[in-house]
Every structure is written in C-alpha cells, then in structure tokens.
Design an enzyme around this catalytic site. Structure first.
Site, PDB file in Angstrom:
ATOM      1  N   ALA A  35      28.724  59.383 -44.004  1.00  0.00           N
ATOM      2  CA  ALA A  35      28.791  60.570 -43.331  1.00  0.00           C
ATOM      3  C   ALA A  35      27.491  61.199 -42.867  1.00  0.00           C
ATOM      4  CB  ALA A  35      29.863  61.614 -43.048  1.00  0.00           C
ATOM      5  N   GLY A  59      29.760  58.022 -47.478  1.00  0.00           N
ATOM      6  CA  GLY A  59      31.001  57.677 -46.265  1.00  0.00           C
ATOM      7  C   GLY A  59      30.413  55.723 -45.199  1.00  0.00           C
ATOM      8  N   GLU A 107      32.659  54.056 -48.428  1.00  0.00           N
ATOM      9  CA  GLU A 107      34.244  53.718 -48.276  1.00  0.00           C
ATOM     10  C   GLU A 107      34.198  52.473 -47.287  1.00  0.00           C
ATOM     11  OE1 GLU A 107      33.535  57.938 -47.837  1.00  0.00           O
ATOM     12  OE2 GLU A 107      35.449  58.183 -48.790  1.00  0.00           O
ATOM     13  N   GLU A 163      28.451  62.037 -52.626  1.00  0.00           N
ATOM     14  CA  GLU A 163      28.560  63.109 -51.609  1.00  0.00           C
ATOM     15  C   GLU A 163      29.358  64.378 -53.039  1.00  0.00           C
ATOM     16  OE1 GLU A 163      30.349  60.359 -51.652  1.00  0.00           O
ATOM     17  OE2 GLU A 163      31.008  60.177 -49.369  1.00  0.00           O
TER      18      GLU A 163
HETATM   19  N1  3HC Z   1      23.401  62.462 -41.951  1.00  0.00           N
HETATM   20  C1  3HC Z   1      22.183  62.549 -41.691  1.00  0.00           C
HETATM   21  N2  3HC Z   1      21.263  62.848 -41.707  1.00  0.00           N
HETATM   22  C2  3HC Z   1      20.707  62.400 -42.527  1.00  0.00           C
HETATM   23  C3  3HC Z   1      21.597  61.298 -43.488  1.00  0.00           C
HETATM   24  C4  3HC Z   1      22.939  61.620 -43.690  1.00  0.00           C
HETATM   25  N3  3HC Z   1      24.023  61.262 -44.619  1.00  0.00           N
HETATM   26  N4  3HC Z   1      21.168  60.762 -44.083  1.00  0.00           N
HETATM   27  C5  3HC Z   1      19.140  60.748 -44.349  1.00  0.00           C
HETATM   28  N5  3HC Z   1      19.506  61.193 -42.912  1.00  0.00           N
HETATM   29  C6  3HC Z   1      18.095  61.811 -42.162  1.00  0.00           C
HETATM   30  C7  3HC Z   1      17.328  62.606 -42.950  1.00  0.00           C
HETATM   31  O1  3HC Z   1      17.543  64.146 -42.920  1.00  0.00           O
HETATM   32  C8  3HC Z   1      15.425  62.977 -42.552  1.00  0.00           C
HETATM   33  O2  3HC Z   1      15.405  62.934 -40.877  1.00  0.00           O
HETATM   34  P1  3HC Z   1      14.228  64.262 -40.699  1.00  0.00           P
HETATM   35  O3  3HC Z   1      13.119  62.767 -40.692  1.00  0.00           O
HETATM   36  O4  3HC Z   1      14.992  64.387 -39.404  1.00  0.00           O
HETATM   37  O5  3HC Z   1      14.070  64.634 -42.535  1.00  0.00           O
HETATM   38  C9  3HC Z   1      16.437  61.080 -42.534  1.00  0.00           C
HETATM   39  O6  3HC Z   1      17.618  60.350 -42.420  1.00  0.00           O
HETATM   40  C10 3HC Z   1      15.920  60.262 -43.232  1.00  0.00           C
HETATM   41  O7  3HC Z   1      16.197  60.230 -44.526  1.00  0.00           O
HETATM   42  P2  3HC Z   1      15.242  60.974 -45.628  1.00  0.00           P
HETATM   43  O8  3HC Z   1      13.762  60.576 -45.402  1.00  0.00           O
HETATM   44  O9  3HC Z   1      15.865  61.238 -46.792  1.00  0.00           O
HETATM   45  O10 3HC Z   1      14.846  58.498 -45.886  1.00  0.00           O
HETATM   46  P3  3HC Z   1      14.891  57.973 -47.170  1.00  0.00           P
HETATM   47  O11 3HC Z   1      14.410  56.325 -46.952  1.00  0.00           O
HETATM   48  O12 3HC Z   1      14.283  58.292 -48.357  1.00  0.00           O
HETATM   49  O13 3HC Z   1      16.068  58.019 -47.662  1.00  0.00           O
HETATM   50  C11 3HC Z   1      18.773  57.484 -47.674  1.00  0.00           C
HETATM   51  C12 3HC Z   1      16.964  57.072 -46.962  1.00  0.00           C
HETATM   52  C13 3HC Z   1      18.487  57.365 -49.204  1.00  0.00           C
HETATM   53  C14 3HC Z   1      19.470  57.294 -47.276  1.00  0.00           C
HETATM   54  C15 3HC Z   1      18.663  59.242 -48.005  1.00  0.00           C
HETATM   55  O14 3HC Z   1      18.536  60.020 -46.522  1.00  0.00           O
HETATM   56  C16 3HC Z   1      19.690  59.471 -48.702  1.00  0.00           C
HETATM   57  O15 3HC Z   1      20.273  59.779 -49.863  1.00  0.00           O
HETATM   58  N6  3HC Z   1      20.883  59.909 -47.862  1.00  0.00           N
HETATM   59  C17 3HC Z   1      22.313  60.322 -48.134  1.00  0.00           C
HETATM   60  C18 3HC Z   1      23.396  59.720 -48.133  1.00  0.00           C
HETATM   61  C19 3HC Z   1      24.412  61.428 -48.217  1.00  0.00           C
HETATM   62  O16 3HC Z   1      24.479  61.796 -49.027  1.00  0.00           O
HETATM   63  N7  3HC Z   1      25.359  60.406 -48.076  1.00  0.00           N
HETATM   64  C20 3HC Z   1      26.727  60.928 -48.024  1.00  0.00           C
HETATM   65  C21 3HC Z   1      26.548  61.521 -47.295  1.00  0.00           C
HETATM   66  S1  3HC Z   1      28.974  62.564 -46.726  1.00  0.00           S
HETATM   67  C22 3HC Z   1      29.549  61.726 -46.705  1.00  0.00           C
HETATM   68  O17 3HC Z   1      29.717  60.294 -46.541  1.00  0.00           O
HETATM   69  C23 3HC Z   1      31.084  62.006 -46.767  1.00  0.00           C
HETATM   70  C24 3HC Z   1      32.004  60.961 -46.268  1.00  0.00           C
HETATM   71  O18 3HC Z   1      32.091  60.434 -47.965  1.00  0.00           O
HETATM   72  C25 3HC Z   1      33.385  61.439 -46.343  1.00  0.00           C
END
Ligand code: 3HC
Ligand code: NAI
Length: 694
Positions: free
Chosen positions: A71, A110, A113, A133
């Site tokens: 998400a 997500g 998912e 998450e």
């Molecule tokens: N939403 C919004 N922005 C995100 C994001 C997300 N899910 N994931 C990454 N970003 C942004 C980062 O903030 C960063 O922004 P910036 O360049 O402005 O600082 C940019 O994307 C690049 O991210 P990273 O520097 O972390 O890049 P990496 O290549 O090192 O890593 C990644 C990539 C492994 C995808 C890592 O970003 C990550 O782990 N992201 C989070 C994934 C996550 O937590 N997903 C679950 C979200 S909650 C959800 O899905 C709820 C659902 O169940 C309803």
C-alpha cells in the site's frame, strides 16, 4: 469519501494485448506502491477484461525495479479514497478469467495480497515476497491474513506475518505461494502460463481453499505454542499479537467472517500510537540518508580498499563489515600478538556464524581471504578509506593521523572511530582536514546497524556522500552528526547515566531503575548496560580514583558480566541477581553524602532518566548537531534498542506531549541541581504546542 473515478488520463496502469491475453502493467515509480490511482486502474483493467469477450486471460505485471511493494504508506492517516485495496483484490479474484501475477523485485504487503488475489503466481528467481506490515505496526489488511495461511500453510503464514521478513522465490515456491519460477523474460513466461490455463475452470481462488488449514484446525494449540516461543521477540509490540489473532480467525472461521476480524484488527492497530510511531520511523530511516547543505550533484569517491588501524574490539568488527561486503581490508596493529588475537577473533566470529548456518565455510574463507593483516603502516598507502580504531586518547589519535597524512594517497578518506573526541582537533593534525570524517560504529561493530557519520567543520561534501553510500554497501543505517562530546547517541546517554546513579544514592536500587527501562521497552536498563559493556571502562587510566559508586565497583574488580560481578551478581549462565555487596557500597556512599534514602517512584525514574534524554536531544537539535529530530530517533532505535513502537525519544516526547515533558522536568529540576539545564528549544516548542517530529 471519493468514489471510484474513471481511469485518469495519466493512469499508472496501462493495458495491452498479446493475442487473447490482456497484459495489465503498473508504472508507478519508485516501488509501484498501491496508491489510489493504481487501485483505480487495476479495477478498471479487470472490468476491461470482463467486458471483452476476446480476452481469455489476464497478466498483472509491473515496470521498474519491483512488483507492487505494498500500500502507499503516505496515504495512511489521510481520508480514504475508493476503491479500497481489499475491494481491488476481491475484484481480481472474482474475475471470471484467469489472472496471473508476474512477480519481480519485491512483492510486499498489499503487493503480495494482490498476487494472492490472482489465480496463478509466477516469479523470477531473485524475486522476494513478504508481508512487512508488522514492521509498520500493522497487519496485512487486504485479505492477506486470510489468504496467506490458505495458500502457504498456517505455520508459514504465522512466521511471515509476525516477522515481516521476506522469503526467497524458492522458499515461496516450496511453500506453494508461487506456482512457477522462471528465468529470462518474465512477461513472456507469464503470457505463456496465462494461455496454458485460459480454459481451466473452476478458477483456483485463494480464499476458497482450506486444505492447508486442516492441520491447525486439528491442533489449535499451535497458536499458543507460537506465542510462547516468540514471547521475548514480541515483548511490548501490539502488531504481532493482532497478526496471530487474524491468522487464528482464518483457521477458526469461514473466510467471510475471517476478513471481518482482519479488518477490525487492522483498524484497531491503525488507530493506535504504535503503528503511527512505526510508520513515522519507516520514513525517518530513509530521511536519515539525506545530507543537508551539500551540492545535490556531489559524486562519491571510489573506495576499493579499506584500511583499519587497531585490531581491538572495534577494529576487528569494523573490518568484518567490509570483508562481508567483498571489500578488501588492510588491518594494521602495533604488535604481532595483538594482530593475531584480533584476526583470530574475526575468524572465530565468522565460524560461529557459519555454525549457525548463516554462512558457508567457503564464504568464511572468502571473507578472511580479503584481509591483509600487517604491522607495516606504509601498507595503508594503497587504501581509499582508512578507519582509525586505536585507544581513545587524543595524543595517540593525533600521532596516528599525523603519520597517516604522510602515508595515505591523495584523496583517501581518513576516518576516526572515536566515541567522544573532537574530530576537528584530530583533523587539524593533518594537512587535509577536508578528507577527515568521524565514522562512529557501535559495538559489536559487525552486528550493530547504526553508524554515526561525524561531520567536521571542514569535511568535504564528497567525503560525506562516500560515507553514506558505503554505509549502505555494508548494510548499516547511517546518521550524520556534528562535532560535540559523544555526538548524538553517547551524548544523550550521559544525563541518563548521571541521574540514574544519583537515584541510587537517593534510595532507588539498580533493579528498580533497570526494571523501569525494561518495562518501557528498552532491551536493558542503564546498570545492566554498564555490566555488559564493562563497569571498568575509563577507570583503568586512574585506578586509584574512587569518586563514585562505579569507581568503587571497578576498584573491587566488579567489572561487570565478564567478572560475574558488577552492579549485579551473575551465575555461570550470566543470570543476574541483586548484589548485597553493591547495596553496601551504595549505602556507604549515601551516608558519606549525608543523604537519607527515600521511596522513589517509577515516574520519577522516567522523568529523570528519559525526560532528561529528550532534553539533551533538543539541545543537540538546537545546536545543529543533528540534521533533524528524526535522525536522533534513528540513532536511538538502531544504536541502543529504543523500542521502535515508541518511534525514538523525540517521537515519543511528541506523543507524550512536550508540555508534559517540561512539567515533569520542572518537577525534578531542584533534585537534579546543576547537572541539569533546560533546552531552550524544548521550552519554546512546549510553549507553542509544537512537536519535534511531525
Ligand atoms: N509507500 C510509499 N512509499 C514507499 C513505499 C510504500 N509502500 N515503499 C517505499 N517507498 C518509498 C520510500 O519512502 C523511498 O522514498 P524516497 O526515495 O523519497 O526516500 C522510495 O520509495 C524508495 O524506497 P527505499 O529507499 O526503501 O528503496 P529500496 O530499494 O531500498 O527498498 C523496498 C525497496 C524493499 C520496497 C522498501 O522500500 C520497502 O520495504 N518498502 C516498504 C514495503 C512495505 O512496508 N509494504 C507494506 C505496506 S503496508 C500495506 O501494504 C498494507 C496493506 O496490507 C493494506
Ligand atoms: P581496544 O583497546 O579494544 O583496541 C585498540 C587497539 O588499537 C589495540 O589492539 C591496540 O593495540 C591498537 N593500537 C593502539 N595504538 C595503535 C597504533 N598507534 N597503531 C596501531 N594500533 C594501535 O579499543 P576499542 O574498544 O576497539 O576502541 C577503539 C576506538 O573505538 C576508541 O576510540 C573507542 O573510543 C572507539 N569505540 C569503542 C567502542 C566500544 O564499545 N569499545 C564503541 C565505539 C567506538
């Protein structure tokens, strides 16, 4: 609430056709987060497939570095925009034509998912899948807690949901989460699979499976066993338990009821302070990598070989970071025995990792093969970055840097691992202060994630950029700090230590002070930490000095865990118990100081040890020694185990309310005496009702 919109003109979702397969492509850099426009585009694409008889199957894929990484976290806390992600996933699963997810990069949260909503999943070999998450204080809220156990089994789902760890494509395949692993052009393979399954009916829907739930239905005790086995890891966190409950619901209830439980648990977490702190921290960590006040186009220097001076506690650990990343290291010592001891410990550490199955014997040899141990200082001439980790004494550091100045090649970066000393003074002992920087690793340096990059008055921008880039290569999280006593982390530790020790004199016990910290969520309290690090640190320089309780312990050989005696007594298994001797020493100092012991409540301990840290953090900020409040939080979470569900000291202070912090400090001001002075910034912000972090 906004309703489903028509596909916007610049939708990140596009469709194309390959024969009778509709290829749905997301292009939403950097990580294809499932923001509103992506969700709307996906639903519209499924409608397009449904509405066109010529289409027999669908492939969902992503452009760029990764499949959907979850998400869009930046949307959390804002008014929801339809369609919700659960609706999107349901729309995909309910499509009357087979849908194939083509996964590369990371299918996370997500994103996974969405893939679970697809009828088939195909992935490239180096893809990774996960539901992170929990790390944001949440649970997979788009049916993930219900579909994942049905597809991958209950145990796997519990592990993935509560750890947030990614699994490899191979692991995912073994668990049944991925149907096929492919090499080469992913989209071609995905289209081929779509064509292969185009006529298969009924379509395999994750939500309708329950074969993999049966084992847990027969033995529901597995949930409590799982809780028990992980109790230590989950201590203080709310999200792991909510994840377990949701998976439990998947097993105990029909799918339609399980998703309602999932939704309720998700909303409960979303409304709490822990998930807010953990989401804040996600961005805090990424912001820390941004260096202020340097030209944007600053290019890093090339670092092909690293030099380390001193093979003691820190030098060895620091070297291992680079060796593990495949960067050769030249390590220099004063004497052969110190060198042998240091490199011997490095090997032993690698072998211990291998024994745990986290490295192969070949990798151990590979890493150690990159190490060049020597007594010849001149060998440092071949290094692009040289890190000094010798004794913490200014005269020795200056002597070492003076020597380095003559030996190091032009443009080499000269770094000090000093904990407290003035990096500008060290830099001034060279003719190239622009090349000098502090690289403050934390012990054990091969394990701890934090690195403080200490920016001297003259440190060149490209030196900072190189250090930041290198920190990523060695898998550290780096924070830029200014030159001040103890930089960010150790400086904030000082007021805590001063007040904790005074509290003992006033009537508290080490057990009480430590318990308050542990209950707060820290891995240990100040006295447990002293016993672990060594009560004798700093004492050896003047062993005749007995000025305080700590000196008295050191003088009696109570050096901490290594001597099975410190602030606590320890048994053979390093289990602590309160020490009557320590109590005597405390009482002795108390009576010499003419203090009568009083009852001290836990709140006072919080105010005098944790509120004072916030105050020190505010001073660091107002002096410009940290770039931003969130950097201070990153230091404390990664350097000292501050519970991430409280976001770090500055985020926590904001959550408590700065007015409350100031009130508490005012209550204690008299007792703290001249050891304490208010940060102007803290008073100002409290007065205006402002926050440090958000
Ligand atoms: N939403 C919004 N922005 C995100 C994001 C997300 N899910 N994931 C990454 N970003 C942004 C980062 O903030 C960063 O922004 P910036 O360049 O402005 O600082 C940019 O994307 C690049 O991210 P990273 O520097 O972390 O890049 P990496 O290549 O090192 O890593 C990644 C990539 C492994 C995808 C890592 O970003 C990550 O782990 N992201 C989070 C994934 C996550 O937590 N997903 C679950 C979200 S909650 C959800 O899905 C709820 C659902 O169940 C309803
Ligand atoms: P240590 O005493 O374990 O190791 C220092 C090593 O440097 C010794 O092996 C010594 O022989 C060697 N050495 C001394 N002078 C030398 C010289 N001129 N040339 C080559 N080698 C020399 O000390 P430790 O704990 O590794 O600390 C090193 C530095 O790291 C200090 O500045 C310390 O403040 C800092 N530091 C220590 C941390 C810790 O927890 N121990 C944490 C973070 C930083």
């Amino acid at each position: 609430m906004t309703d489903i919109l028509d596909k916007p003109a610049t939708s990140p979702i596009s469709t194309s056709r390959h024969g009778d397969v509709l290829i749905v492509t997301s292009n939403n850099p950097p990580v294809n987060a499932l923001g509103a426009a992506v969700r709307q585009g996906l639903v519209a694409a499924i409608e397009e497939a449904e509405g066109d008889e010529a289409i027999k199957a669908v492939v969902i894929r992503c452009e760029g570095q990764t499949f959907f990484a979850g998400a869009d976290i930046t949307e959390f806390g804002k008014p929801p925009v339809m369609p919700w992600l659960p609706t999107v996933v349901d729309a995909i699963e309910n499509c009357s034509k087979p849908v194939v997810a083509a996964i590369h990069g990371t299918a996370l949260g997500g994103g996974l998912e969405v893939a679970l909503g697809c009828h088939y999943r195909i992935a490239v070999k180096d893809a990774k899948l996960g539901v992170p998450e929990v790390k944001l204080g949440l649970l997979p809220g788009a049916g993930g807690t219900q579909r994942l156990p049905r597809v991958a089994g209950v145990q796997k789902a519990l592990e993935m949901c509560t750890s947030g760890a990614m699994v490899s494509a191979k692991d995912a395949y073994d668990a049944g989460l991925v149907d096929r692993i492919v090499e080469g052009e992913l989209v071609q393979h995905a289209v081929a699979l779509a064509e292969e399954v185009r006529d298969i009916r009924p379509l395999p829907k994750s939500s309708e499976r329950d074969d993999k739930l049966q084992a847990a239905r027969d033995n529901p005790a597995i949930f409590d066993e799982f809780r028990k086995a992980n109790a230590k890891k989950f201590r203080g966190f709310e999200a792991p338990e909510a994840n377990i409950k949701a998976v439990e619901a998947a097993v105990a209830k029909p799918y339609a009821e399980g998703v309602i439980d999932e939704r309720n648990l998700f909303m409960g977490l979303m409304a709490g302070t822990q998930s807010k702190a953990q989401q804040y921290f996600f961005f805090a960590e990424r912001k820390a990598a941004k260096i202020e006040n340097i030209p944007e186009d600053t290019q890093p220097r090339v670092v092909k070989r690293v030099g380390v001076i001193g093979a003691g506690t820190m030098g060895g650990g620091i070297s291992m970071n680079f060796l593990s990343a495949g960067i050769p290291v030249t390590i220099v010592e004063m004497a052969q025995d110190a060198l042998d001891r240091g490199t011997g410990i490095m090997r032993k550490n690698y072998e211990a990792t291998a024994a745990k199955g986290r490295m192969t014997a070949e990798q151990v040899e590979q890493a150690m093969g990159l190490l060049n141990p020597t007594l010849d200082f001149d060998k440092l001439a071949e290094c692009d970055l040289i890190i000094e980790a010798v004794f913490e004494q200014m005269d020795i550091k200056k002597e070492v840097f003076g020597r380095l100045d003559k030996i190091a090649k032009q443009g080499a970066i000269l770094a000090s691992n000093t904990s407290y000393l003035n990096v500008d003074e060290i830099a001034a002992s060279t003719s190239r202060p622009q090349d000098v920087v502090g690289l403050h690793f934390f012990s054990p340096a091969n394990v701890m994630k934090l690195l403080e990059i200490v920016r001297g008055a003259k440190t060149a921008p490209d030196v900072l950029v190189t250090a930041m880039q290198l920190s990523k290569r060695i898998k550290k999280v780096a924070v830029v700090a200014g030159v001040c006593h103890g930089f960010i982390g150790n400086r904030m530790l000082m007021p805590r230590q001063v007040e904790a020790t005074k509290l003992l004199l006033e009537g508290a016990t080490p057990e009480q002070v430590d318990r308050v910290h542990v209950e707060f969520g820290m891995p240990m309290g100040p006295f447990q930490m002293a016993d672990l690090a060594g009560v004798d640190i700093g004492w050896h320089r003047d062993p005749n000095r007995i000025e305080n309780i700590r000196d008295a312990l050191a003088a009696e050989g109570r050096w901490g865990q290594k001597k099975q005696a410190g602030f606590y007594d320890y048994d053979d298994k390093r289990r602590p118990s309160p020490s009557p001797r320590v109590q005597e020493i405390i009482e002795d100092f108390r009576s010499k100081a003419g203090i009568t012991a009083r009852q001290i409540d836990d709140e006072e301990i919080v105010e005098r040890t944790l509120y004072t840290m916030v105050n020190e953090g505010a001073k660091i900020l107002e002096e410009g020694m940290a770039q931003r409040a969130s950097d201070i939080d990153v230091v404390w979470v990664y350097g000292y185990g501050w519970p991430v569900y409280r976001g770090g000291p500055m985020c926590w202070a904001d959550t408590e309310g700065l007015g409350k912090i100031v009130e508490g400090l005012k209550r204690q001001e008299e007792r703290m005496g001249s050891d304490f002075s208010f940060s102007k910034l803290l008073l100002e912000k409290a007065d205006k009702g402002e926050k440090f972090t958000r």
